[in-house]
Scaffold this motif. Structure first.
Motif, short mmCIF file in Angstrom:
data_model
loop_
_atom_site.label_atom_id
_atom_site.label_comp_id
_atom_site.label_asym_id
_atom_site.label_seq_id
_atom_site.Cartn_x
_atom_site.Cartn_y
_atom_site.Cartn_z
N ILE A 183 159.58 79.21 7.10
CA ILE A 183 159.14 79.76 8.38
C ILE A 183 159.73 81.14 8.63
CG2 ILE A 183 160.99 78.58 9.61
CD1 ILE A 183 157.49 79.52 10.94
N SER A 184 160.88 81.43 8.03
CA SER A 184 161.51 82.74 8.25
C SER A 184 160.68 83.88 7.67
CB SER A 184 162.93 82.76 7.66
OG SER A 184 162.91 82.53 6.27
N VAL A 185 159.77 83.58 6.73
CA VAL A 185 158.85 84.61 6.22
C VAL A 185 158.10 85.23 7.40
CG1 VAL A 185 156.73 85.00 4.90
CG2 VAL A 185 158.54 83.56 3.95
N PHE A 186 157.68 84.40 8.35
CA PHE A 186 156.92 84.88 9.50
C PHE A 186 157.84 85.31 10.65
CE2 PHE A 186 154.26 81.30 7.69
CZ PHE A 186 153.51 82.14 6.89
N GLU A 187 158.92 84.59 10.86
CA GLU A 187 159.81 84.90 11.98
C GLU A 187 160.42 86.28 11.85
OE1 GLU A 187 161.44 80.51 13.35
OE2 GLU A 187 162.52 81.60 11.79
N ALA A 232 154.57 87.09 -8.03
CA ALA A 232 155.82 87.02 -7.27
C ALA A 232 155.78 88.01 -6.12
CB ALA A 232 157.01 87.32 -8.18
N ILE A 233 156.19 87.56 -4.95
CA ILE A 233 156.31 88.43 -3.79
C ILE A 233 157.78 88.39 -3.37
CG2 ILE A 233 155.50 88.98 -1.48
CD1 ILE A 233 153.34 89.09 -3.62
N SER A 234 158.45 89.51 -3.51
CA SER A 234 159.90 89.57 -3.26
C SER A 234 160.20 90.57 -2.15
CB SER A 234 160.61 89.99 -4.55
OG SER A 234 160.45 91.39 -4.76
N ILE A 285 156.81 82.66 -1.85
CA ILE A 285 157.01 83.96 -1.19
C ILE A 285 158.44 83.98 -0.67
CG2 ILE A 285 156.31 85.46 0.70
CD1 ILE A 285 153.52 84.34 0.48
N ASP A 286 159.20 84.97 -1.08
CA ASP A 286 160.59 85.08 -0.66
C ASP A 286 160.67 85.23 0.87
OD1 ASP A 286 163.15 86.76 -0.02
OD2 ASP A 286 163.47 86.00 -2.05
#
Length: 296
Positions: free
Chosen positions: A171-175, A119-121, A145-146
Motif C-alpha cells: 500500500i505504501s506504493v500509493f501512500e 522491474a519497477i524500482s 513494484i518497489d
C-alpha cells in the motif's frame, strides 16, 4: 477517457508555471519515415529499431508506438527538453532493476504499455519530476513494484498497472504519492488477503476523490473463496477473516507470552533455590570449620 484528453489535463497540471506555449511550430527537418505536424512527431508503425535522426529539438509530442525498440539510449532523447508527451507503447523495451529512464525535464505523459518491462524500482522514473500520467499496462513480466518506485514523481496523478503479473502490492506504493487520483489495476492475479484492506481504506478516504477504473474487472484471483469477486467488494469478507486471524494471532501471542513468563518464573525460582542452597552450604561449612578449630 482518451489519452489525449487526459494528457491535456496533465500538461496543465505539470506546466502551469511555465507560461503559455509559443505560437510557432518547429521549423527543423522531420525524420524521413515519420510524419511531423506542428509540435508532433509521429513515428507509429514505421518498423523502427532505433530513434530516427532529425527529430526537432522543440518537439512536444512524440509517438514511437508499434515499432521494434528493445532498449532506450539516454543520449538519443535527453536533448528533447520541450517534450511533454511520449508514447512508446507496443514495442519490445526491457528495463532491469537498475535502469533509469532518461531525464526529460518537462515530460508529463509517458506510455510504456505493451512492452517487456520486468522491474519497477525507485530509480526507474526518478528523473521524471513532472510526470503526471504513467501507463505501464500490458507488461506481463512486471511481477512486483518497489514501495518507493514513485517517490520522486510528486505530480503523478494517473497510474495504469493493468494486465501485468502482479499478485500483491504494498500500500505504501500509493501512500507515498499523495497526488495519485486515478488507478487502473484490472487483469492481474490479485491475492486478496488482509493487506488488501489497507488499499480499500486508502481508496475510500473521503474528500480525496480517488477513482479505480474498471472496478468490476479488478477482481481477486485467490484465495478460492474470493475468486472472481471485485476487490472493492471484498471488504466485508476480509474484515471478518482478518479479525478472526488477528484474534487467533493475539491468542497465540498471549499464550506464548504466558508460557514465557511461566518458564521465566520456574527458571528464576530454580536459580534462586540453587543460590540459596549454595549459600547455606557455605555458611554451614564455615561454622563447622570454626567449631573444629575451637575444639583443637
Amino acid at each position: 477517457m482518451g489519452p489525449l484528453f487526459l494528457f491535456s489535463v496533465c500538461c496543465f497540471a505539470a506546466l502551469w508555471s511555465n507560461g503559455p506555449i509559443e505560437a510557432q511550430p518547429p521549423t527543423t527537418p522531420c525524420p524521413a519515415l515519420c510524419i511531423c505536424e506542428k509540435w508532433t512527431v509521429n513515428c507509429r508503425r514505421k518498423n523502427l529499431y532505433e530513434i530516427p535522426d532529425n527529430i526537432p529539438p522543440t518537439a512536444r509530442y512524440m509517438i514511437l508506438a508499434e515499432n521494434h525498440f528493445a532498449n532506450i539510449q539516454p543520449l538519443e532523447i535527453t536533448f528533447l527538453n520541450e517534450l511533454l508527451y511520449l508514447d512508446w507503447s507496443d514495442n519490445e523495451l526491457e528495463m532491469d532493476y537498475e535502469f533509469i529512464f532518461p531525464g526529460i525535464s518537462k515530460l508529463a505523459y509517458l506510455d510504456l504499455s505493451g512492452n517487456k518491462l520486468n522491474a519497477i524500482s525507485p530509480h526507474t522514473f526518478s528523473e521524471l519530476n513532472r510526470l503526471v500520467f504513467l501507463n505501464l499496462s500490458r507488461n506481463p513480466t512486471i511481477k512486483q513494484i518497489d514501495p518507493n518506485s514513485f517517490v520522486s514523481n510528486s505530480l503523478l496523478t494517473f497510474l495504469d498497472i493493468s494486465t501485468c503479473s502482479l499478485e500483491m502490492i504494498d500500500i505504501s506504493v500509493f501512500e507515498k504519492v499523495p497526488t495519485l487520483r486515478v488507478l487502473r489495476m484490472m487483469d492481474n492475479s490479485w491475492y486478496c488477503d488482509c493487506a488488501l484492506l489497507d488499499f480499500i481504506n486508502w481508496m475510500k478516504m473521503p474528500l480525496l476523490g480517488r477513482e479505480l477504473l474498471d472496478p468490476e474487472e479488478t477482481i481477486c484471483h485467490l484465495p478460492k473463496n474470493l475468486t472472481g469477486k471485485p476487490i472493492m467488494e471484498a471488504e466485508a469478507q476480509l474484515d471478518q477473516a482478518c479479525i478472526l486471524h488477528f484474534s487467533i494471532r493475539v491468542l497465540i501471542f498471549a499464550g506464548l507470552m504466558s508460557c514465557a513468563v511461566f518458564l521465566a518464573g520456574v527458571i528464576a525460582a530454580w536459580l534462586l533455590g540453587v543460590v540459596s542452597v549454595l549459600y547455606n552450604r557455605t555458611i554451614f561449612r564455615t561454622e563447622e570449620e570454626g567449631e573444629y578449630r575451637g575444639i583443637k
